[in-house]
Design a protein around this motif. Structure first.
Motif, PDB file in Angstrom:
ATOM      1  N   LYS A   1     -33.172   3.221 -51.603  1.00 41.69           N
ATOM      2  CA  LYS A   1     -32.891   1.877 -51.215  1.00 41.69           C
ATOM      3  C   LYS A   1     -33.463   2.050 -49.447  1.00 41.69           C
ATOM      4  N   SER A   2     -33.778   0.879 -49.055  1.00 37.31           N
ATOM      5  CA  SER A   2     -34.123   1.018 -47.458  1.00 37.31           C
ATOM      6  C   SER A   2     -32.967   0.341 -47.079  1.00 37.31           C
ATOM      7  N   LEU A   3     -32.567   0.176 -45.694  1.00 33.97           N
ATOM      8  CA  LEU A   3     -31.623  -0.444 -45.184  1.00 33.97           C
ATOM      9  C   LEU A   3     -31.375  -1.799 -45.405  1.00 33.97           C
ATOM     10  N   PHE A   4     -32.593  -2.380 -45.761  1.00 32.61           N
ATOM     11  CA  PHE A   4     -32.459  -4.026 -45.932  1.00 32.61           C
ATOM     12  C   PHE A   4     -31.983  -3.980 -47.451  1.00 32.61           C
ATOM     13  N   HIS A   5     -32.201  -3.255 -48.172  1.00 34.28           N
ATOM     14  CA  HIS A   5     -31.839  -3.340 -49.600  1.00 34.28           C
ATOM     15  C   HIS A   5     -30.071  -3.391 -49.342  1.00 34.28           C
ATOM     16  N   TYR A   6     -29.648  -2.456 -48.806  1.00 40.98           N
ATOM     17  CA  TYR A   6     -28.258  -2.262 -48.452  1.00 40.98           C
ATOM     18  C   TYR A   6     -27.735  -3.610 -47.864  1.00 40.98           C
ATOM     19  N   ALA A   7     -28.417  -4.052 -47.052  1.00 40.70           N
ATOM     20  CA  ALA A   7     -27.898  -5.488 -46.393  1.00 40.70           C
ATOM     21  C   ALA A   7     -27.824  -6.571 -47.540  1.00 40.70           C
ATOM     22  N   VAL A   8     -28.952  -6.863 -48.309  1.00 38.65           N
ATOM     23  CA  VAL A   8     -28.744  -7.542 -49.116  1.00 38.65           C
ATOM     24  C   VAL A   8     -27.715  -7.232 -50.316  1.00 38.65           C
ATOM     25  N   GLU A   9     -27.272  -6.153 -50.830  1.00 41.22           N
ATOM     26  CA  GLU A   9     -26.517  -5.860 -51.825  1.00 41.22           C
ATOM     27  C   GLU A   9     -25.149  -6.277 -51.026  1.00 41.22           C
ATOM     28  N   CYS A  10     -24.955  -5.869 -49.530  1.00 43.02           N
ATOM     29  CA  CYS A  10     -23.693  -6.222 -49.036  1.00 43.02           C
ATOM     30  C   CYS A  10     -23.367  -7.579 -48.776  1.00 43.02           C
ATOM     31  N   ARG A  11     -24.391  -8.291 -48.996  1.00 44.11           N
ATOM     32  CA  ARG A  11     -24.528  -9.697 -48.092  1.00 44.11           C
ATOM     33  C   ARG A  11     -24.332  -9.898 -46.825  1.00 44.11           C
ATOM     34  N   GLN A  12     -24.967  -8.894 -46.142  1.00 46.33           N
ATOM     35  CA  GLN A  12     -24.643  -9.177 -44.459  1.00 46.33           C
ATOM     36  C   GLN A  12     -25.884  -9.659 -44.033  1.00 46.33           C
ATOM     37  N   GLU A  13     -25.986 -10.960 -43.944  1.00 47.08           N
ATOM     38  CA  GLU A  13     -26.988 -11.733 -43.614  1.00 47.08           C
ATOM     39  C   GLU A  13     -27.431 -11.383 -41.956  1.00 47.08           C
ATOM     40  N   LYS A  14     -26.322 -11.261 -41.069  1.00 50.68           N
ATOM     41  CA  LYS A  14     -27.081 -10.890 -39.918  1.00 50.68           C
ATOM     42  C   LYS A  14     -27.772  -9.506 -39.703  1.00 50.68           C
ATOM     43  N   VAL A  15     -27.480  -8.665 -40.539  1.00 50.78           N
ATOM     44  CA  VAL A  15     -28.361  -7.029 -40.667  1.00 50.78           C
ATOM     45  C   VAL A  15     -29.798  -7.626 -41.297  1.00 50.78           C
ATOM     46  N   TYR A  16     -29.581  -8.427 -42.470  1.00 52.46           N
ATOM     47  CA  TYR A  16     -30.883  -8.741 -43.080  1.00 52.46           C
ATOM     48  C   TYR A  16     -31.818  -9.601 -42.181  1.00 52.46           C
ATOM     49  N   SER A  17     -31.346 -10.365 -41.333  1.00 54.24           N
ATOM     50  CA  SER A  17     -32.176 -11.424 -40.621  1.00 54.24           C
ATOM     51  C   SER A  17     -32.840 -10.669 -39.530  1.00 54.24           C
ATOM     52  N   LEU A  18     -32.647  -9.307 -39.294  1.00 55.16           N
ATOM     53  CA  LEU A  18     -33.307  -8.316 -38.343  1.00 55.16           C
ATOM     54  C   LEU A  18     -34.636  -8.359 -38.815  1.00 55.16           C
ATOM     55  N   LEU A  19     -34.668  -8.355 -40.112  1.00 53.22           N
ATOM     56  CA  LEU A  19     -36.124  -8.073 -40.904  1.00 53.22           C
ATOM     57  C   LEU A  19     -37.130  -9.150 -40.488  1.00 53.22           C
ATOM     58  N   TYR A  20     -36.801 -10.245 -39.903  1.00 57.00           N
ATOM     59  CA  TYR A  20     -37.623 -11.152 -39.382  1.00 57.00           C
ATOM     60  C   TYR A  20     -38.012 -10.821 -38.082  1.00 57.00           C
ATOM     61  N   GLY A  21     -37.711  -9.795 -37.239  1.00 60.57           N
ATOM     62  CA  GLY A  21     -38.366  -9.267 -36.086  1.00 60.57           C
ATOM     63  C   GLY A  21     -39.156  -8.048 -36.057  1.00 60.57           C
ATOM     64  N   VAL A  22     -39.003  -7.562 -37.424  1.00 62.00           N
ATOM     65  CA  VAL A  22     -39.731  -6.224 -37.630  1.00 62.00           C
ATOM     66  C   VAL A  22     -41.417  -6.598 -38.161  1.00 62.00           C
ATOM     67  N   ARG A  23     -42.248  -5.800 -37.377  1.00 69.04           N
ATOM     68  CA  ARG A  23     -43.608  -5.842 -37.676  1.00 69.04           C
ATOM     69  C   ARG A  23     -43.962  -5.566 -39.081  1.00 69.04           C
ATOM     70  N   GLN A  24     -43.431  -4.399 -39.480  1.00 70.07           N
ATOM     71  CA  GLN A  24     -43.624  -4.179 -40.933  1.00 70.07           C
ATOM     72  C   GLN A  24     -42.739  -4.772 -42.050  1.00 70.07           C
ATOM     73  N   ARG A  25     -42.687  -6.184 -41.456  1.00 73.38           N
ATOM     74  CA  ARG A  25     -42.022  -6.841 -42.449  1.00 73.38           C
ATOM     75  C   ARG A  25     -42.235  -6.920 -43.982  1.00 73.38           C
ATOM     76  N   ASN A  26     -43.660  -7.085 -44.076  1.00 71.12           N
ATOM     77  CA  ASN A  26     -44.193  -7.037 -45.485  1.00 71.12           C
ATOM     78  C   ASN A  26     -44.425  -5.819 -46.099  1.00 71.12           C
ATOM     79  N   LEU A  27     -44.524  -4.891 -45.486  1.00 72.51           N
ATOM     80  CA  LEU A  27     -44.269  -3.451 -46.213  1.00 72.51           C
ATOM     81  C   LEU A  27     -42.825  -3.107 -46.694  1.00 72.51           C
ATOM     82  N   ILE A  28     -41.932  -3.637 -45.856  1.00 71.85           N
ATOM     83  CA  ILE A  28     -40.371  -3.519 -46.290  1.00 71.85           C
ATOM     84  C   ILE A  28     -40.077  -4.185 -47.455  1.00 71.85           C
TER      85      ILE A  28
END
Length: 372
Positions: free
Chosen positions: A294-321
Motif C-alpha cells: 500500500k501507498s500512504l494514500f491507500h492508508y489515508a483512504v482506508e482510515c478515512r483521513q480526508e486531510k491526508v488524502y487531499s495532499l494528493l491534489y498537490g502532488v505532481r505524481q498524482r496520476n501515477l500514485i
C-alpha cells in the motif's frame, strides 16, 4: 510489582550468604532481618547488622536489604543503609537485574536523591533485560519530577546513539506524554484572583462571587489554551529537527530508524503536519510502497483521513500514485468502497445511519476528481 522487580514469586528460596556466615541459624536470622526491613523496623534490623555486617550485601528473593527497604518505601532505612554501604555495593542487582536505585526511580525522589548523591554511576546502570536506564524507567512511570532531577545529573553523552537506545526511548516517552522540559503553572493572576473571590464573598455576597468564578474559569481556560499552544510549538520544533536529520539518512538508515512506520502512524491518525514534513524532507516517501503493498494514500483512504488524502491534489505524481495496486490487487477506489476497522471506528463518530452513508458516498465520489 514486587514479582516484576525482583522475582518475589520464589519467596521460598534461601538467602545467598557469603563467607563463613552460612549456618542454618544465621540464615534464619537473616530472613528475620529482611522481614524486619520490609516491616520498617530499623531497630531490629540494625541489631542484626551490628552482629553480622557482611550481610548488607546478601540477597533474598527481593534482593539486598536496600532493595527490600526501597520496594516497601521505608525512606529512613534506605538512608541508614546507604550510609553503611560502599559505592560499589549500591550497584548490586537483584535476580532480575534491578539495582535498588532503579526500583527507587519508579516512585520516590527522596530515595533517588539519597542514593545518587553517594554514587552517580547509578545513573547509567541499565536493567539489561528491559534495556532501560533509570531515567527511562522514571519516564515510563510518569515520575516527571524524578525525570527532571535525573536529567539534570545525566551526562549528555549517556543519551547519545552510540550508548544505545536510551536517549531515543526517553525522547519517545516524553513526546507521548507531552513533556518538553517546561513546567507551565497557572499564572499568578489566577491564584491572586481566587483570593479576591473569597474577599468578595465576605464583603459583597454570592452574586459578585459567582461573577468572579466565571472570570476565573475563563482565565483557567486561557491558561489551558496557552499550554496547548506551547506544546504545539515545542512539537513543531522537534519535528523540524528530526526532519533535518532524516534528510541525510541513507536508505538502510531510513529503515533502521523506522521512518516508514512513523509516516504510517501519522497517516492513520490524520496528522497532516507530520506527513507533509516527512515527505518534504524525503519526497520518495510519497511513492514508497509500505506494508501489504500500500501507498500512504491507500492508508489515508482506508482510515478515512480526508486531510491526508487531499495532499494528493498537490502532488505532481498524482496520476501515477492513483494507479498503484496493493498486494491484494486493490486500488484506492477499492479501499474507498470497503470498510476497514479504522474506517469503521471513524465512521461511528458520525451520528445516524443516513449521515454515515452520505459520508461514505462522498468518499467514493471524490475519486472521480483525482484524475482531473
Amino acid at each position: 510489582m514486587a514479582a516484576e522487580l525482583s522475582g518475589s514469586e520464589n519467596s521460598g528460596s534461601d538467602a545467598e550468604l557469603s563467607g563463613s556466615e552460612n549456618s542454618d541459624e544465621i540464615r534464619h536470622e537473616f530472613r528475620a532481618f529482611c522481614a524486619a526491613v520490609r516491616r520498617g523496623d530499623w531497630e531490629e534490623a540494625r541489631e542484626f547488622l551490628t552482629l553480622h555486617p557482611n550481610v548488607i550485601t546478601a540477597t533474598d528473593s527481593w534482593g539486598t536489604a536496600l532493595h527490600n527497604a526501597t520496594i516497601f518505601g521505608h525512606e529512613q532505612i534506605v538512608e541508614e543503609l546507604v550510609q553503611l554501604m560502599t559505592e560499589e555495593q549500591l550497584e548490586i542487582k537483584d535476580g532480575d537485574g534491578w539495582t535498588a536505585f532503579a526500583c527507587a526511580v519508579r516512585e520516590n525522589i527522596k530515595m533517588v536523591e539519597c542514593m545518587v548523591t553517594k554514587n552517580k554511576k547509578l545513573l547509567g546502570i541499565a536493567v539489561e533485560p528491559l534495556q532501560r536506564t533509570p531515567i527511562v524507567i522514571a519516564a515510563r512511570n510518569d515520575q516527571w519530577d524524578i525525570v527532571r532531577y535525573l536529567y539534570s545529573l545525566t551526562p549528555p553523552q549517556d543519551l547519545m546513539p552510540d550508548k544505545g537506545i536510551y536517549g531515543s526511548e526517553l525522547v519517545r516517552i516524553c513526546l507521548e506524554a507531552k513533556q518538553f522540559g517546561i513546567q507551565i503553572e497557572p499564572g499568578h493572576s489566577v491564584n491572586d484572583f481566587r483570593i479576591n473571590i473569597q474577599n468578595q464573598e465576605n464583603e459583597q455576597g454570592n452574586r459578585r462571587n459567582n461573577t468572579g468564578y466565571i472570570v476565573l474559569n475563563v482565565n483557567v481556560g486561557i491558561n489551558r489554551i496557552r499550554k496547548l499552544k506551547l506544546i504545539h510549538v515545542r512539537s513543531r520544533q522537534i519535528l523540524d529537527f528530526m526532519c533535518e536529520v532524516i534528510k541525510h539518512l541513507n536508505d538502510e538508515e531510513l529503515k533502521d530508524y523506522y521512518v516508514s512506520d512513523a509516516i504510517v502512524v501519522a497517516v492513520e491518525n490524520g496528522i497532516v503536519d507530520v506527513v507533509t514534513s516527512l515527505c518534504k524532507a524525503r519526497p520518495e516517501l510519497l511513492l514508497t510502497i509500505y506494508k501489504d503493498g500500500k501507498s500512504l494514500f491507500h492508508y489515508a483512504v482506508e482510515c478515512r483521513q480526508e486531510k491526508v488524502y487531499s495532499l494528493l491534489y498537490g502532488v505532481r505524481q498524482r496520476n501515477l500514485i492513483t494507479t498503484f495496486i496493493d498486494d491484494s490487487d486493490k486500488s484506492m477506489l477499492h479501499c474507498a468502497g470497503m470498510l476497514s476497522p479504522l474506517a469503521t471506528e471513524k465512521l461511528d463518530r458520525i451520528p445516524g445511519a443516513a449521515l454515515q452513508m452520505q459520508r461514505e458516498r462522498q468518499w467514493y465520489k471524490g475519486f472521480g476528481q483525482t484524475d482531473k
